[in-house]
Enzyme design. Structure first.
Site, mmCIF file in Angstrom:
data_model
loop_
_atom_site.group_PDB
_atom_site.id
_atom_site.type_symbol
_atom_site.label_atom_id
_atom_site.label_comp_id
_atom_site.label_asym_id
_atom_site.label_seq_id
_atom_site.Cartn_x
_atom_site.Cartn_y
_atom_site.Cartn_z
ATOM 1 N N CYS A 1 0.832 -1.195 0.000
ATOM 2 C CA CYS A 1 0.000 0.000 0.000
ATOM 3 C C CYS A 1 0.877 1.259 0.000
ATOM 4 C CB CYS A 1 -0.962 -0.060 1.177
ATOM 5 S SG CYS A 1 -2.376 1.033 1.049
ATOM 6 N N HIS A 2 0.827 2.059 1.053
ATOM 7 C CA HIS A 2 1.626 3.277 1.168
ATOM 8 C C HIS A 2 2.982 3.031 1.845
ATOM 9 C CE1 HIS A 2 -2.359 5.000 0.471
ATOM 10 N NE2 HIS A 2 -1.740 6.097 0.089
#
Length: 173
Positions: A106-107
């Site tokens: 994800c991030h």
């Protein structure tokens, strides 16, 4: 073998911490929670506060050579807070220099940009980060899982089964 899970004090997408943690334990390895500050960190279910977790070692005290792999869970706030912590960036930079597996979801990969560890790599992430990754010298693709040498990346919680399988496989090599 110990596996470092590097997170900030809060904003961690909890499932992106707990599911890889379980996979690492199930494969017979020991996960260790590394954070810039001692004490506890807080997971989140998107924007809702969830559980707390005890930090095993601070980023300033952690030595990259003591770990077989590095896991970078996501969460927008977690990842953004983490990347401006000098000790965390130095830990990641040192880890990248060793060439051992780094798994980001994800991030989670934002800190790799600050550690200058993405040039020439092929990666995936949450789609809103594609320009950031390209600006950091990586080739960004929208795929469930990308493995490029020692770098493992996935986009979102739905990709966790493939992400966890690749992480465990990398630990077996």
């Amino acid at each position: 073998m110990d596996v470092a899970f590097l997170v900030s004090k809060e904003g961690i997408e909890q499932v992106e911490l707990t599911e890889p943690w379980k996979a690492v334990e199930h494969a017979g390895h020991t996960p260790r929670l590394v954070a810039p500050e001692p004490g506890q960190v807080r997971g989140y279910h998107h924007l809702e506060p969830a559980d707390t977790f005890d930090v095993d070692v601070t980023a300033a005290d952690a030595r990259p050579a003591d770990y077989a792999a590095l896991v970078l869970p996501g969460g927008v706030a977690n990842s953004d807070l983490l990347r401006w912590q000098p000790a965390a960036v130095e830990f990641v930079r040192g880890f990248a220099a060793l060439g051992r597996p780094i798994a980001m979801i994800c991030h989670g990969g934002w800190i790799l940009m600050d550690a200058d560890a993405l040039r020439g790599k092929r990666v995936t992430s949450w789609p809103s980060m594609r320009t950031d990754f390209r600006n950091a010298g990586a080739t960004w693709v929208d795929e469930e899982l990308v493995v490029d040498g020692n770098l493992i990346s996935s986009r979102k919680p739905k990709d966790l089964p493939a992400f966890n399988e690749a992480l465990v496989k990398a630990l077996e090599q």
